[in-house]
Design an enzyme around this catalytic site. Structure first.
Site, PDB file in Angstrom:
ATOM      1  N   GLU A  56      22.829 -22.154 -17.416  1.00  0.00           N
ATOM      2  CA  GLU A  56      21.792 -21.322 -16.775  1.00  0.00           C
ATOM      3  C   GLU A  56      22.424 -20.126 -16.084  1.00  0.00           C
ATOM      4  O   GLU A  56      21.864 -19.035 -16.055  1.00  0.00           O
ATOM      5  CB  GLU A  56      20.977 -22.156 -15.777  1.00  0.00           C
ATOM      6  CG  GLU A  56      20.041 -23.115 -16.479  1.00  0.00           C
ATOM      7  CD  GLU A  56      18.761 -23.421 -15.713  1.00  0.00           C
ATOM      8  OE1 GLU A  56      18.729 -23.242 -14.484  1.00  0.00           O
ATOM      9  OE2 GLU A  56      17.795 -23.846 -16.373  1.00  0.00           O
TER      10      GLU A  56
ATOM     11  N   ASP B 233       0.842  -1.195   0.000  1.00  0.00           N
ATOM     12  CA  ASP B 233       0.000   0.000   0.000  1.00  0.00           C
ATOM     13  C   ASP B 233       0.875   1.243   0.000  1.00  0.00           C
ATOM     14  O   ASP B 233       2.089   1.182   0.223  1.00  0.00           O
ATOM     15  CB  ASP B 233      -0.937  -0.015   1.221  1.00  0.00           C
ATOM     16  CG  ASP B 233      -0.170  -0.149   2.526  1.00  0.00           C
ATOM     17  OD1 ASP B 233       0.590   0.780   2.864  1.00  0.00           O
ATOM     18  OD2 ASP B 233      -0.310  -1.187   3.209  1.00  0.00           O
TER      19      ASP B 233
END
Ligand code: GLA
Length: 733
Positions: free
Chosen positions: A614, A534
């Site tokens: 990777e 928020d």
């Protein structure tokens, strides 16, 4: 000048670049809301409102035989219960004689340059001559309450902020049972409510519903803004889409329990009231005392995209503070999904070495590093190094890791305590618990009473020592349970209704003190993932861990939903392992990276176990993120697909100067023998020519936006594609 007062009509008009908001102080001193919407200049809009007697409508005493204008139908700015308006009130006050309700009458107003502040609460701020403030003072004689309504007008940013303060100017106590931040009346039209619901690991999913007669209510009673609902809602016309149609965004700058009530009244008018939840809330004001309701942010826009752009820009520039608000943040590697509680110094150093090797800048030691913390049943509260896991101490670990050339970050959960901790054994009364009742446990932890200054002082001292003694560049501030058993041993019975709100004020106080004392430390918010996402937290933490679900396919929905109100730069987003730990789903590394690169980027997997290929891919991804982030995180964000598209999700960002744009697409469900994914792009300069780097194709902005772009056929499990568009200088279509 963005605030205009007209003396003879007593009209107040607030103007932003593309909206206007008009109020009127009527002949009785009653404050009427006249209009909020697309800019109408300072035109007198009183003609809009015609009132009829609805059949014995209540009317103000002074009106006597005149029955038409009724407090029950007049659009208002801060409606009270008990005073003839039967719609949802913004305020419920109990006066000295036990009576309820207030009848606000105008006393004065003031217009001044700059932005108001609110005692004890975070607010938006003026970034340099961009805000004007209107403060209206109203009074209710029977209770002795004075109401201050503040409006901050950020004209160029198209945002109006609101806040309310209630002061007891009488000589007897007054109790508030509700004191919301904003009441917005939309007298005409048909409106939908869009709100953002969810749960742990699935936060902020948009839901749009036509407002029926009666009240639709969303909110949180959990002491935190919550995974389940968000203090951001949109009121939109029935036909409003991403690109067109009226919509209003209302966002609360608050991190605790909140309520949004949207009511369609008997006449069809709509009222939205947003503020601190009135459930389990009461606040007694002694003579001279003031209650301050948190700030609310309002924007009017045409289409959801424009609304999002307004909030994104405002939250980044005028809510997020400190040196990290607008600057680049470190790409991090977090230990949680890599090692969970299974930590030891050598393992952590190996992980940090790999982090350095792939080009990450920050290594974050998550949960598990402190005394007694072998699993999630013990230790919270004892914020001292765990000598079993770190025999040579935290200092030694920090030194070894920073010596590698990576910054060090740490996880804390300040507001919590386990029963099995020295802190709890020493101070059982510091935890929220109802006398005589065994408290509800969640993750086997209790909540510290943040309303208490002694608790906050203790936490400030512990964490400031931690940050002073070690070279720590980043803090992940977690909060892993909802509040229950909300009782403070430090307050008398009559004031227990204040604890939920005082808890939030306490959290802000501690955040304020720590972030001001350590301005060079980046604080990231977290609450079991996105349980406290928020604008209140964003005032202290420019990024918040978006969700505990790190599966990229789930994240597509969470990021999309969150993007309606919040900027991408605020969303902590990490590449995690495959199969994913929450869903078990297997996804390609490239897809995980494309999704995480849309936010505040990092990795959260055991790099030491990855094959070299990777790791090489990760190094390239970090370099790509760095090259792109000014566009992806600071550019204008466009949602290109909606939730009805179950085939793929796509989004686009465009730099403010329209020179660069990045389009990302992830296929969620492969549908064979269908045509290849096609999209119409957005936000480009129609007259410019753009080169699509991946394809060596050039096309005009107009062509890409109107005719669109067709991706190559994408098969397999969850493939992703990204396009980089660059404006060709000197060429025009
Ligand atoms: C919460 C956070 C996670 C992790 C764990 C640690 O769930 O959201 O990221 O930090 O706590 O306990």
């Amino acid at each position: 000048m963005s605030i205009h007062y007209h003396d003879s009509t007593r009209l107040l008009t607030l103007r932003t670049a593309s909206s206007s908001y008009q109020l009127q102080i009527d002949e009785l001193g009653f404050l009427r809301h006249l209009y909020y919407g697309r800019d109408t200049g300072t035109a007198d809009l009183r003609y809009l409102h015609r009132f009829y007697d609805l059949g014995f409508s209540g009317n103000h005493y002074e009106h006597r035989m005149e029955r038409a204008p009724s407090p029950d139908t007049i659009p208002q700015e801060y409606a009270s219960s008990g005073a003839g308006d039967y719609r949802v009130p913004a305020v419920v006050a109990v006066g000295p004689s036990g009576h309820r309700g207030t009848d606000w009458r105008y006393v004065s107003h003031e217009i001044r340059p700059g932005k108001y502040t609110l005692a004890g609460l975070p607010t938006s701020f003026d970034n340099g001559g961009e805000c004007e403030t209107l403060t209206l003072t109203l009074r209710d004689d029977a209770s002795g309450l004075t109401l201050l309504l503040h409006y901050g007008v950020f004209a160029a940013l198209d945002i109006i902020t609101r806040a309310a303060e209630l002061r007891n100017d009488g000589d007897t106590p007054v109790t508030l049972e509700k004191a919301a931040s904003v009441c917005l009346d939309l007298p005409f039209g048909e409106w939908d409510l869009m709100h953002f619901h969810g749960r742990h690991c699935f936060e902020r999913q948009p839901e749009r519903l036509p407002l029926p007669h009666g009240v639709v209510s969303v909110g949180s009673e959990r002491g935190m803004s919550s995974h389940q609902h968000n203090p951001f809602v949109i009121l939109c016309g029935r036909e409003t889409t991403e690109d067109a149609g009226d919509c209003y965004g209302l966002m609360l700058v608050y991190s605790g329990s909140f309520r949004c009530d949207a009511e369609r009244s008997q006449t069809g008018s709509v009222r939205a009231v947003l503020g601190v939840s009135p459930l389990d809330f009461s606040w007694t004001l002694q003579p001279g005392e003031t209650f301050t309701a948190p700030e609310a942010l309002l924007a009017f826009a045409e289409g959801f995209t424009q609304l999002s752009h307004r909030f994104h820009r405002f939250l980044r520039r005028n809510i997020c503070r400190g040196k990290f608000a607008l600057s680049r943040r470190p790409v991090l590697v977090n230990s949680w999904e890599a090692a969970y509680f299974d930590l030891d110094a050598d393992r952590l150093v190996s992980l940090a070495k790999e982090a350095k090797d792939v080009g990450a800048e920050l290594f974050v030691l998550d949960d598990g590093w402190f005394r007694g913390r072998t699993d999630d049943n013990a230790g919270l509260g004892d914020w001292f190094e765990n000598r079993e896991k770190l025999p040579r101490g935290l200092g030694d670990l920090v030194e070894r890791i920073t010596a590698l050339g990576v910054q060090f970050g740490i996880w804390i959960e300040p507001e919590m305590v386990n029963e099995n901790s020295d802190l709890y054994r020493a101070h059982p009364d510091w935890a929220l618990a109802v006398p005589g009742r065994a408290p509800i446990m969640a993750r086997n932890q209790l909540v510290l009473d943040m309303s208490r200054a002694d608790v906050r002082d203790y936490l400030f001292n512990v964490f400031s020592a931690l940050l002073r003694e070690h070279d720590i560049s980043y803090v992940k501030w977690d909060m892993n349970r909802s509040l229950s058993d909300v009782y403070s041993h430090a307050l008398p019975a009559a004031r227990q209704g204040e604890v939920l709100h005082r808890y939030v004020l306490g959290v802000y106080d501690l955040l304020e003190r720590l972030t001001s004392a350590f301005p060079d430390v980046l604080f990231e918010g977290c609450a079991g993932g996105g349980g406290r996402f928020d604008a209140g937290i964003l005032c202290y933490c420019p990024q918040i861990w978006l969700s505990d679900d790190t599966d990229p396919i789930e994240r597509l929905k969470i990021q999309r939903g969150t993007s309606f109100g919040y900027p991408m730069s605020a969303m902590g987003a990490h590449v995690s392992a495959s199969p994913n730990h929450q869903t078990g789903r297997t996804t390609p590394m490239e897809t995980r990276a494309v999704v995480a690169m849309a936010g505040a980027f990092g990795y959260e997997l055991d790099l030491t176990k990855l094959p070299q290929a990777e790791k090489d891919a990760i190094r390239a991804q970090i370099a790509r993120f760095r090259a792109d982030e000014d566009t992806t995180l600071c550019g204008l964000y466009y949602r290109l697909t909606d939730e009805r598209n179950t085939w793929f999700t796509a989004w686009q960002t465009v730099s403010e100067d329209q020179k660069r744009s990045i389009v990302s697409l992830v296929v969620q469900n492969v549908e064979p023998y269908k045509s290849a994914p096609h999209l119409r792009l957005k936000g480009l300069d129609p007259d410019a020519v753009y080169e699509i780097e991946e394809e060596h194709i050039a096309a005009s902005g107009a062509a890409l936006m109107h005719a669109g772009y067709t991706f190559p056929k994408m098969l397999g499990d969850y493939p992703a594609a990204q396009l980089h568009l660059k404006k060709k200088e000197g060429e025009s279509a």
